[in-house]
Scaffold this motif. Structure first.
Motif, short mmCIF file in Angstrom:
data_model
loop_
_atom_site.label_atom_id
_atom_site.label_comp_id
_atom_site.label_asym_id
_atom_site.label_seq_id
_atom_site.Cartn_x
_atom_site.Cartn_y
_atom_site.Cartn_z
N TYR A 150 48.64 31.28 39.27
CA TYR A 150 47.72 32.54 38.51
C TYR A 150 46.26 32.46 39.31
N SER A 151 46.41 32.27 40.41
CA SER A 151 45.02 32.56 41.43
C SER A 151 45.02 33.89 41.99
N ILE A 152 43.84 34.46 42.00
CA ILE A 152 43.94 35.90 42.60
C ILE A 152 42.74 36.17 43.47
N GLU A 177 38.59 35.47 34.33
CA GLU A 177 39.91 35.83 34.12
C GLU A 177 40.19 37.32 34.12
N ILE A 178 41.24 37.79 34.94
CA ILE A 178 41.64 38.79 34.79
C ILE A 178 43.12 39.07 34.48
N GLN A 179 43.30 39.97 33.42
CA GLN A 179 44.92 40.16 33.18
C GLN A 179 45.45 41.27 34.09
N VAL A 180 46.69 40.76 34.44
CA VAL A 180 47.78 41.19 35.23
C VAL A 180 48.69 41.99 34.46
N GLU A 181 48.77 43.21 34.45
CA GLU A 181 49.67 43.68 33.61
C GLU A 181 49.71 43.38 32.19
N ASP A 182 51.00 43.11 31.52
CA ASP A 182 50.96 42.26 30.04
C ASP A 182 51.59 40.89 30.53
N ALA A 186 45.05 35.95 35.27
CA ALA A 186 44.96 35.29 36.63
C ALA A 186 43.28 35.04 36.80
N LYS A 187 43.05 33.72 37.54
CA LYS A 187 41.68 33.45 37.56
C LYS A 187 41.46 33.73 38.97
N ILE A 188 40.24 34.37 39.11
CA ILE A 188 39.59 34.80 40.38
C ILE A 188 39.03 33.74 41.07
N PHE A 203 46.13 45.29 52.25
CA PHE A 203 46.17 44.82 50.54
C PHE A 203 44.70 45.08 49.92
N ARG A 204 44.74 45.00 48.67
CA ARG A 204 43.47 44.98 47.95
C ARG A 204 43.35 43.92 46.86
N GLY A 205 44.24 43.06 46.90
CA GLY A 205 44.19 41.82 46.18
C GLY A 205 45.58 41.01 46.50
N LEU A 206 45.15 39.55 46.56
CA LEU A 206 46.35 38.77 46.77
C LEU A 206 46.65 37.84 45.41
N ILE A 207 47.66 37.59 44.88
CA ILE A 207 48.13 36.41 43.84
C ILE A 207 48.73 35.53 44.41
#
Length: 815
Positions: A150-152, A177-182, A186-188, A203-207
């Protein structure tokens, strides 16, 4: 001494202001064009060079072979990378990327307000990504950023949508923390700089990759069949100067240990394909890849840069040699006054180089103006806005190019003028003859060959682009609105939602499909009935609902379409296109056996049948031949909602659709596109190159016309007395104009004859990338020929008509 040289040069410039301006302007425009092309080529040829380990990074693609198929995919399997690292110690690190598609990210502030955005290019990635690839961190620790579930990690432009710059720079975003879909929160753990445009994997973000298996990490070593599925892009970091072919030679042991049993069951073999990072964007030849560049365009623009330099140099050389007779007495007088042969060469070379440097500085100004204020960067889709002054190597290279152009362009006139003998040149008109006339005609002809060739290529490219945009695709793409159904509430009530949409005034029909025309890329192995029973075939497929054919206007050639009233249609019925019928050699395709259900031992599962044949339609761009296709009825409709709407009052219709979207409790923002616009995007790169070629064609014509204008005006000045005598002897204005334009007319015709086969050869090479091509009729060549003659006459017409109208008394009174 230097002062005298400069005075000599500037006096020479001031005496012939018209020719000086033409020369400097022609060189400047040519150099500015070359600078822009080189900036573009630098951008394109430096893909992925910003990674420090670029020479050690290899992408591992997949090569599958069976008796019937030979497949090469950019993707590879999830367990392969960790297993290979265990088996091959030379693999220092591995990184897997898995695409998520468009992702809804939600940030909830303390006061309850939400910031919600769709983000494309959000990927899952292994924690070693920042050890292998170079991505500068603004905040966060690259060594640990993606270690935990849950890292982003976000790019700067994405992070700025949710947080202020102060929060980002201070590190206050870390831990938010940012919600990914439902799905999960994920924690920044980091924010990195935006990726350069010339990076093939955007890419614009990595999980963190482990988040994929948050409900339990699978034991890859026990799930050997997973090695035959390919959901990931995989990259290996190898030792410096290591040849990855060494791994291929040892791979048989790995295959036998992990993949052999399942491979024997399905009759397939596998080999990894190692692609160097630097060659992926332009030279990868595997399927299901990321958007790739076209190396042919790079070579073409490099050639055009050379041709433009040649055009600009030809202009100077022509003008300098044409003016040589006029300057003969000057040379003779300077020799009488003591100037040596070498000094005269230095003077004329200095004049040429100084003019080239003046053109260079004007070219820099033109370049910066174009980059800053013209739509060229938008056409290119590239960001070349970084000032040329920030790259000293480039700046020095361009200055060096200018000096070389000046030297090369001035060599012939310098040595030609300096060898004049004073006694001869000071005698009357001994040297007032057409010295170098044949050479000038050849050089001007070469200019026209280049310019006409570029114009022909431009027009032929535009004809092909118009052809692919207007060709009937086998379905109706107009007024079809597309909505990606990612929202779970909409998905669960899709049937009733679609019915509600059909009740909206302006909505004609709705349907769903897993993939939209123009972007159908799903392939799988089917068992299809052939002459000797069921045969394995790799086929393109799509899941659709019962309304799909009717809404899209796809013709049923034989049999029937899907029906929701036929219970077996969702599991045992297939629609095939005409290409598949031809491939299988079916005379009566209805009822032929098909199975898309393949068992673990490789045998076919439940067997269905073909219920209908549809007309071939272009489910990909016209770059591709229509391939064999299978359609299946989706038992649980989803993917993309297609809404057929009326062309009038679109604003109110779309607003009503969005209202229904909200009424059904959708948590996702309402986003849509139109099918015809999506299809046009398939040719965006071709259209971009065509627009750029349009600009370059105009520049070629402009530079050539400048040269023609200068030479013609000079030639007419030399023939003033001849024109005067002819008029005294009774020649009409028409005869004079015809006489003066005759040489140019012949020159353009010869240039046209030479340019046509060369341009046809070039454009046919370009057309090879299209499966469907426009006919190269003779009309376009005829119009280009007429246009070339008309343009050349417009260029020199003023001087010719002025000379023809001049009173012969004015030109003959001193004789």
């Amino acid at each position: 001494m230097l002062k005298n040289y400069l005075l000599f040069i500037f006096r020479s410039f001031s005496r012939d202001k018209f020719y000086t301006i033409l020369n400097i302007l022609g060189l400047a425009v040519g150099l500015a064009s070359v600078i822009l092309i080189i900036l573009f080529l630098k951008h394109e040829l430096t893909y992925d060079t910003h990674h420090q380990n670029r020479e050690r990074i290899f992408r591992v693609s997949s090569h599958f072979q069976t008796v019937e198929m030979d497949l090469r995919f950019a993707y590879s399997s999830s367990p392969m990378a960790p297993l290979m690292k265990d088996e091959f110690p030379e693999i220092e690190q591995f990184v897997r990327f898995r695409q998520r598609g468009k992702t809804l990210l939600t940030y909830r502030e303390k006061d309850g307000r939400q910031k919600v955005f769709y983000e494309d290019k959000i990927l899952y990635a292994d924690s070693a990504v920042f050890k292998v690839f170079t991505h500068p961190f603004i905040v966060g620790d690259p060594n640990t950023a993606l270690e935990d579930l849950y890292s982003i990690v976000l790019t700067q432009s994405v992070a700025e949508k949710y947080f202020s710059k102060e929060e980002i720079l201070s590190g206050a975003v870390i831990g938010k923390e940012i919600q990914v879909e439902d799905l999960y929160t994920a924690k920044i753990t980091g924010v990195i700089e935006d990726l350069p445009e010339n990076s093939h994997l955007q890419f614009r973000g990595l999980i963190s990759y482990g988040t994929l298996f948050r409900n339990g990490q699978p034991d890859f070593s026990q799930i050997k069949e997973m090695l035959w599925t390919t959901p990931d892009f995989t990259y290996f970091l190898l030792p410096a100067n290591y040849d990855p072919a060494s791994i291929n030679t040892k791979f048989k042991g790995f295959f036998d240990k992990y993949m052999g049993e399942f491979g024997t069951a399905i009759g397939a073999t596998f080999d990894p394909v190692f692609e160097p990072l630097a060659s992926i964007h332009y030279y990868s030849d595997v399927e299901q890849d990321l958007p790739r560049g076209n190396a042919a365009y790079i070579y073409a623009f490099g050639l055009i840069a050379i041709l433009l330099l040649l055009l600009a140099s030809i202009n100077y050389m022509n003008m300098a040699t044409a003016r040589s007779a006029q300057r003969a007495r000057e040379v003779g007088m300077r020799k009488v006054l003591g100037s040596s042969h070498r000094q005269l060469i230095y003077r004329f070379l200095g004049e040429s180089v100084l003019m080239a440097l003046m053109a260079f500085f004007l070219a820099i100004f033109i370049t910066e103006t174009i980059i800053s204020f013209s739509p060229l960067m938008t056409w290119l889709g590239k960001n070349l806005s970084a000032s040329i002054f920030s790259d000293y190597l480039l700046l020095g290279s361009f200055a060096g190019i200018s000096i070389i152009v000046g030297l090369l362009s001035g060599l012939y006139p310098a040595f030609y003028l300096s060898r004049f003998e004073p006694v001869k040149v000071l005698k009357s008109a001994a040297y007032e003859k057409n010295e170098g006339g044949n050479l000038r005609r050849v050089l001007v002809g070469l200019q026209f060959v280049i310019s006409i060739g570029v114009v022909l290529c431009t027009l032929l490219m535009q004809s092909q682009i118009d052809f692919v945009r207007n060709t009937f695709l086998g379905f109706n793409k107009e007024n079809i609105l597309l909505v990606n159904i990612q929202d779970e509430k909409i998905h669960e009530s899709l049937t009733s939602f679609s019915e509600e949409l059909r009740n909206i005034p302006g909505v004609l029909n709705t349907t769903t499909a897993a993939e939209i025309p123009g972007d159908v890329d799903n392939t799988r192995v089917y068992y299809v009935e052939g002459k000797e029973g069921l045969e394995k075939q790799l086929l393109v497929f799509n899941w659709v609902d019962a309304n799909f054919l009717d809404l899209m206007g796809i013709e049923i050639k034989s049999g029937r379409g899907f029906s929701e009233e036929m219970g077996t249609d969702s599991t045992l019925s297939y629609l095939v296109n005409e290409s598949l019928v031809r491939k299988m050699g079916w005379e009566d395709p209805i009822g032929k056996k098909v199975s898309g259900d393949i068992q673990m031992d490789g045998s076919p599962g439940e067997i269905g049948q073909v219920i209908g044949v549809i007309g071939d339609y272009h489910f990909r761009s016209l770059h591709n031949q229509v391939e064999p296709l299978i359609l299946q009825l989706n038992p649980r409709p989803g993917g993309y909602l297609h809404v057929k709407v009326q062309g009038n009052n679109l604003v109110n219709t779309i607003a009503s659709i969005e209202d229904k979207w909200q009424e059904f409790g959708a948590s996702y923002p309402f986003e849509y596109s139109f099918l015809d616009q999506n299809f046009d995007q398939l040719y965006r790169e071709d259209e971009r190159q065509s627009k750029l070629l349009n600009v370059l064609a105009f520049i070629c014509i402009f530079v050539s016309c400048l040269g023609l204008l200068g030479l013609t005006s000079f030639s007419i000045e030399k023939r003033n007395k001849e024109v005067g005598i002819r008029k005294v002897l009774g020649a009409s204005m028409y005869q004079i104009v015809s006489l003066l334009f005759k040489d140019i007319f012949v020159l353009v015709l010869v240039s046209l004859v030479l340019a046509i086969p060369m341009s046809v050869f070039v454009i046919q090479k370009w057309l090879e990338s299209f499966a469907y091509q426009v006919d190269l009729g003779v009309g376009i060549f005829l119009w280009v020929g007429i246009g070339a003659l008309f343009t050349s006459f417009l260029t020199v017409g003023y001087h010719i008509i002025r000379a023809a109208n001049r009173n012969p008394v004015d030109t003959l009174k001193y004789e």
